[in-house]
Write an enzyme that holds these catalytic residues in place. Structure first.
Site: not given
Length: 129
Positions: A35-36
């Protein structure tokens, strides 16, 4: 694997990865989830290797400001703060933001996003827009 993470921590690790990659090639390996925060760090690497089923995060910044004032009142908790400085109580959890704090916090989130976006564009040899 990374479910996301803190923007500051991700940026600090990105900087360290970039420093080391100037001397030694670094390859990011993404398995289940990047994820980010995981993607942010991978952007600092010379190469990124991902599985076909890797869930790769977006370029984004998520922020929130909880206020537990009603909960504290229901359970009989009272908080008092002694602070010094205009935004010293920005993160207190027993009240929402003031209008000025809301704008200050939003500017910080926007700057974090723009930094992330610009680094993603640079790592892809693209313009930020």
């Amino acid at each position: 694997d990374s479910p996301g993470g803190d923007a500051l921590a991700s940026d600090l690790m990105w900087n360290e990865i970039r420093s080391v990659s100037a001397v030694k090639p670094i390859v990011a390996s993404m398995s289940d989830v990047a994820a980010s925060g995981g993607y942010y760090m991978a952007m600092g690497c010379k190469e990124i290797v991902a599985e076909e089923s890797t869930i790769t995060g977006s370029i984004g910044v998520v922020t929130l400001k909880p206020s537990f004032a009603e909960l504290y009142e229901r359970v009989g908790i009272s908080k008092q703060y002694v602070s010094r400085g205009k935004f010293a109580q920005l993160d207190v959890d027993n009240r929402p933001f003031t209008e000025e704090e809301k704008h200050y916090f939003a500017r910080g989130a926007r700057k974090a996003y723009e930094s992330f976006r610009n680094k993603a564009a640079s790592s892809r040899s693209m313009a930020p827009e």
